[in-house]
Enzyme design. Sequence first.
Site, PDB file in Angstrom:
ATOM      1  CG  ASP A  34     -14.787   6.051  -8.887  1.00 43.97           C
ATOM      2  OD1 ASP A  34     -13.742   6.295  -9.509  1.00 43.97           O
ATOM      3  OD2 ASP A  34     -14.812   5.395  -7.833  1.00 43.97           O
ATOM      4  CE  LYS A  83      -5.586   4.757  -7.802  1.00 44.00           C
ATOM      5  NZ  LYS A  83      -6.497   5.504  -6.944  1.00 44.00           N
ATOM      6  CG  HIS A 141      -3.621   7.622  -3.558  1.00 47.50           C
ATOM      7  ND1 HIS A 141      -4.775   6.900  -3.734  1.00 47.50           N
ATOM      8  CD2 HIS A 141      -3.289   7.430  -2.254  1.00 47.50           C
ATOM      9  CE1 HIS A 141      -5.116   6.309  -2.604  1.00 47.50           C
ATOM     10  NE2 HIS A 141      -4.225   6.610  -1.686  1.00 47.50           N
ATOM     11  CG  ASP A 173     -15.746   5.085  -3.886  1.00 49.05           C
ATOM     12  OD1 ASP A 173     -15.508   5.395  -5.072  1.00 49.05           O
ATOM     13  OD2 ASP A 173     -14.914   4.513  -3.166  1.00 49.05           O
ATOM     14  CG  MET A 222      -9.891   5.876  -2.789  1.00 49.28           C
ATOM     15  SD  MET A 222      -8.594   4.945  -3.637  1.00 49.28           S
ATOM     16  CE  MET A 222      -8.121   3.803  -2.363  1.00 49.28           C
ATOM     17  CB  ALA A 263     -11.950   1.168  -7.477  1.00 51.98           C
ATOM     18  CB  ALA A 321      -3.704   2.770   1.855  1.00 52.32           C
ATOM     19  NE  ARG A 367     -12.361  10.995  -9.996  1.00 50.67           N
ATOM     20  CZ  ARG A 367     -12.465   9.683  -9.942  1.00 50.67           C
ATOM     21  NH1 ARG A 367     -11.767   8.989  -9.060  1.00 50.67           N
ATOM     22  NH2 ARG A 367     -13.262   9.042 -10.769  1.00 50.67           N
TER      23      ARG A 367
END
Length: 280
Positions: free
Chosen positions: A22, A63, A66, A197, A59, A24, A55, A171
Site C-alpha cells: 500500500d 476514495k 470512502h 495498514d 480508510m 499512505a 474520516a 478494495r
Amino acid sequence: MPANHYRHTRHYHGPVQAIIFDWAGTLVDFGSFAPTQVLIDAFQGFGIAISMTEARVPMGLAKWDHIAALGRLPAVDARWREKYGFSMRREDVDALYAAFMPLQIERVAHYSTVIPGALPVLATLRARDIKLGSCSGYPRAVMDRLLPHARSQGLVVDHAVATDDLKPGGRPGPWMALANVIELGVSELAACIKVDDTVPGIEEGLAAGMWTVGLSLSGNEVGLSASEVCDLDAEALQQCRAGAVAKLSRAGAHYVIDSIADLPAVVDAIALRLAHGERP
C-alpha cells in the site's frame, strides 16, 4: 470411490517472489494524514463537520467509496440530514468527490514523506530479487503526483496500480493486487505478500490468495505522526499498538508489525513456511 480421491495437492516450495505495498501509512505518510485531512476539508466545504476518527473509519477503500461510506456513518448521516433534509445521495457523493480531488492532488506530496526504514528495506528486498509492486486507494491523478514525489526521495517500486485503473473496482476485492501479479510476472500467488495498514487492504491480499502483513503504528489504525508516536510513554504506546494489532488480526492478517522497518524478519518467516510447503 470419491471423484477427488486422486486429486493431487500442489505445494510451492520456492522463494518469496513479490511484495505488494500500500502507499499512505505503509511506504509514505506516517499516520496516513493525506487522505483523511483532505476528506475533512472537502466535507467542511459542504458545511458538514467530520472528525479525524470518523474520516479514518472507511480508510483503504477507493476514495469515491470512502466518501460514500462516510455518508452512511450514523452520526455523519444525521448531520447531513439536519443540513439538507435527506441522506447523502449518489450525486452528493459525486459532488464531494469532485471537490476532494483537486485538494488531494494539490496536497498529497505535502504529507507523503517516506516512512523511516522504507528505503533500506526496499533495497534489501531488491537484493533478494523480490519484485516490488504497489496499489492504493488513491485514483490515478493522485498517484501521478505521488510517484514522482516518492522518487525524488529515493523510493521507487516496480509497478503501481491506482484504484481507478481497473474496471472491477478497488478494495476489498483482489483486482489491484492481481494486476501487480500479472505485470510483475509472478508465477505463484502463495509467493506474494500484501503489506497494508488498513482492514480493506488486508482483505484485498487475502482475496488475492496472498500472505498479508498489517502495519500497526505507522498507519491509519493508530493515526499518529512519527513524532507523536515517539512522544508516547511505554504504556500508551502499547495500548495504541494492541488496538491496531487486534483489529488487523481480526481482519485476517497473517502477521502484524509496527512499520515497514520490521518487514525483513517477516519475509524470512514466510520464506521458511513456503520452503515447508505452507500456503497462506
